[in-house]
Motif scaffolding. Sequence first.
Motif, PDB file in Angstrom:
ATOM      1  N   MET A   1       0.854  -1.181   0.000  1.00 54.94           N
ATOM      2  CA  MET A   1       0.000   0.000   0.000  1.00 54.94           C
ATOM      3  C   MET A   1       0.893   1.235   0.000  1.00 54.94           C
ATOM      4  N   TYR A   2       0.751   2.056  -1.039  1.00 53.64           N
ATOM      5  CA  TYR A   2       1.620   3.213  -1.192  1.00 53.64           C
ATOM      6  C   TYR A   2       1.118   4.393  -0.361  1.00 53.64           C
ATOM      7  N   SER A   3       2.064   5.243   0.039  1.00 52.54           N
ATOM      8  CA  SER A   3       1.717   6.380   0.879  1.00 52.54           C
ATOM      9  C   SER A   3       1.054   7.479   0.049  1.00 52.54           C
ATOM     10  N   GLU A   4       0.401   8.397   0.754  1.00 49.35           N
ATOM     11  CA  GLU A   4      -0.237   9.522   0.084  1.00 49.35           C
ATOM     12  C   GLU A   4       0.807  10.407  -0.601  1.00 49.35           C
ATOM     13  N   HIS A   5       2.020  10.475  -0.033  1.00 48.32           N
ATOM     14  CA  HIS A   5       3.085  11.270  -0.650  1.00 48.32           C
ATOM     15  C   HIS A   5       3.423  10.735  -2.042  1.00 48.32           C
ATOM     16  N   VAL A   6       3.520   9.418  -2.171  1.00 53.81           N
ATOM     17  CA  VAL A   6       3.807   8.809  -3.477  1.00 53.81           C
ATOM     18  C   VAL A   6       2.670   9.082  -4.446  1.00 53.81           C
ATOM     19  N   ARG A   7       1.458   8.986  -3.970  1.00 57.59           N
ATOM     20  CA  ARG A   7       0.297   9.233  -4.830  1.00 57.59           C
ATOM     21  C   ARG A   7       0.261  10.683  -5.307  1.00 57.59           C
ATOM     22  N   GLN A   8       0.622  11.590  -4.403  1.00 56.91           N
ATOM     23  CA  GLN A   8       0.650  12.998  -4.789  1.00 56.91           C
ATOM     24  C   GLN A   8       1.726  13.254  -5.837  1.00 56.91           C
ATOM     25  N   GLN A   9       2.877  12.620  -5.675  1.00 53.65           N
ATOM     26  CA  GLN A   9       3.934  12.749  -6.680  1.00 53.65           C
ATOM     27  C   GLN A   9       3.461  12.232  -8.035  1.00 53.65           C
ATOM     28  N   ALA A  10       2.738  11.121  -8.014  1.00 52.20           N
ATOM     29  CA  ALA A  10       2.225  10.558  -9.264  1.00 52.20           C
ATOM     30  C   ALA A  10       1.266  11.527  -9.944  1.00 52.20           C
ATOM     31  N   ARG A  11       0.399  12.152  -9.158  1.00 48.33           N
ATOM     32  CA  ARG A  11      -0.547  13.113  -9.740  1.00 48.33           C
ATOM     33  C   ARG A  11       0.184  14.307 -10.345  1.00 48.33           C
ATOM     34  N   GLU A  12       1.222  14.768  -9.667  1.00 47.03           N
ATOM     35  CA  GLU A  12       1.985  15.911 -10.183  1.00 47.03           C
ATOM     36  C   GLU A  12       2.706  15.553 -11.482  1.00 47.03           C
ATOM     37  N   LEU A  13       3.280  14.357 -11.542  1.00 46.85           N
ATOM     38  CA  LEU A  13       3.968  13.932 -12.762  1.00 46.85           C
ATOM     39  C   LEU A  13       2.987  13.760 -13.916  1.00 46.85           C
ATOM     40  N   LEU A  35      -2.415   3.895 -12.929  1.00 48.77           N
ATOM     41  CA  LEU A  35      -3.659   3.939 -13.697  1.00 48.77           C
ATOM     42  C   LEU A  35      -4.865   4.077 -12.770  1.00 48.77           C
ATOM     43  N   ALA A  36      -4.860   3.312 -11.676  1.00 48.19           N
ATOM     44  CA  ALA A  36      -5.976   3.376 -10.726  1.00 48.19           C
ATOM     45  C   ALA A  36      -6.063   4.746 -10.071  1.00 48.19           C
ATOM     46  N   TRP A  37      -4.919   5.328  -9.695  1.00 48.38           N
ATOM     47  CA  TRP A  37      -4.932   6.650  -9.070  1.00 48.38           C
ATOM     48  C   TRP A  37      -5.416   7.712 -10.049  1.00 48.38           C
ATOM     49  N   ASP A  38      -5.030   7.550 -11.305  1.00 45.97           N
ATOM     50  CA  ASP A  38      -5.400   8.536 -12.313  1.00 45.97           C
ATOM     51  C   ASP A  38      -6.899   8.495 -12.596  1.00 45.97           C
ATOM     52  N   ARG A  39      -7.446   7.303 -12.631  1.00 46.24           N
ATOM     53  CA  ARG A  39      -8.868   7.159 -12.949  1.00 46.24           C
ATOM     54  C   ARG A  39      -9.771   7.479 -11.768  1.00 46.24           C
ATOM     55  N   PRO A  41      -9.016   9.357  -8.333  1.00 51.31           N
ATOM     56  CA  PRO A  41      -8.121  10.007  -7.362  1.00 51.31           C
ATOM     57  C   PRO A  41      -8.645   9.979  -5.933  1.00 51.31           C
ATOM     58  N   HIS A  42      -9.923   9.670  -5.740  1.00 54.14           N
ATOM     59  CA  HIS A  42     -10.494   9.670  -4.390  1.00 54.14           C
ATOM     60  C   HIS A  42     -10.516   8.279  -3.757  1.00 54.14           C
ATOM     61  N   ALA A  43      -9.992   7.284  -4.465  1.00 55.10           N
ATOM     62  CA  ALA A  43     -10.031   5.914  -3.940  1.00 55.10           C
ATOM     63  C   ALA A  43      -9.247   5.796  -2.638  1.00 55.10           C
ATOM     64  N   TRP A  44      -8.094   6.472  -2.561  1.00 61.99           N
ATOM     65  CA  TRP A  44      -7.270   6.407  -1.353  1.00 61.99           C
ATOM     66  C   TRP A  44      -8.027   6.946  -0.146  1.00 61.99           C
ATOM     67  N   ALA A  45      -8.717   8.061  -0.335  1.00 62.02           N
ATOM     68  CA  ALA A  45      -9.478   8.639   0.775  1.00 62.02           C
ATOM     69  C   ALA A  45     -10.589   7.694   1.225  1.00 62.02           C
ATOM     70  N   ARG A  46     -11.222   7.024   0.259  1.00 58.88           N
ATOM     71  CA  ARG A  46     -12.281   6.086   0.622  1.00 58.88           C
ATOM     72  C   ARG A  46     -11.721   4.910   1.410  1.00 58.88           C
ATOM     73  N   ARG A  47     -10.545   4.426   1.002  1.00 59.08           N
ATOM     74  CA  ARG A  47      -9.942   3.309   1.724  1.00 59.08           C
ATOM     75  C   ARG A  47      -9.573   3.707   3.146  1.00 59.08           C
ATOM     76  N   LEU A  48      -9.065   4.934   3.303  1.00 54.23           N
ATOM     77  CA  LEU A  48      -8.747   5.406   4.646  1.00 54.23           C
ATOM     78  C   LEU A  48      -9.996   5.466   5.512  1.00 54.23           C
ATOM     79  N   SER A  49     -11.103   5.911   4.921  1.00 59.66           N
ATOM     80  CA  SER A  49     -12.330   6.069   5.701  1.00 59.66           C
ATOM     81  C   SER A  49     -12.878   4.729   6.176  1.00 59.66           C
TER      82      SER A  49
END
Length: 249
Positions: A1-13, A35-39, A41-49
């Motif tokens: 499970m990747y951290s939010e920091h990695v996900r944010q870097q992916a979005r910026e790239l 691909l999943a993060w791009d399609r 972007p709110h999946a991580w927040a849902r998993r945290l919840s």
Amino acid sequence: MYSEHVRQQARELRARGLTWQAVATELGVSVSAVLAWDRDPHAWARRLSECPRCGDAPLDSPAYSALLGYYLGDGHIARAARYYALRVACDTTYPGIINDVTDCITKVRPGARVFLVRRPGCINVQAHWQHWACLFPQHGRGPKHERPIVLASWQQAIVEDHPGPFLRGLFHSDGCRANNWTRRTVAGEPKIYRYPRWQFVNASQDIRELCCWALDLVEIPWRPSNTRTISVSRREAVARLDELIGPKT
């Protein structure tokens, strides 16, 4: 499970125009993850919840207290690539306990798919989730009796509110109810007295102390029988424990 920091870097790239493959190569992650993060972007927040600890999901405290007891007795957590696997080893001769562990898991993790994995002499009741380590911070490498086992303050509060389910998990995993006997001389004649008792056996001193602490919470007297065994032998104490945890079935 990747951290939010990695996900944010992916979005910026991705915002800079890099392809999914280029982003994955740059960050050392899988293309499918990017691909999943791009399609979505709110999946991580849902998993945290979904997590009662790092999110805002409710926690069934009685079920968790029992599951904590089962975990400390015969459970462990294994790390997989994208999730943690919680496994509780259950004796095949006690289908009621297998059902109880399954029920506790589905109450703690609603919607969980529970697997019954057969092993020689036992069945592993198993469920996968990214947040099992959040709920069981005692998770670590090696046998539990070779490392410290200490409850977090929030776990202590749950057990204090629900000591009965916690004791059920402990005694139904690493305990037994047996008939003991003793011989006494009464009026010059030898007599044999038989009485039931509960015993909890665990190699971890920390876990045995947690068992004793929980018994103290419900005012059930206990005594150590040997270096690994805690016994509840008084008639009224056995009856009280029977009432709290029920039979092993």
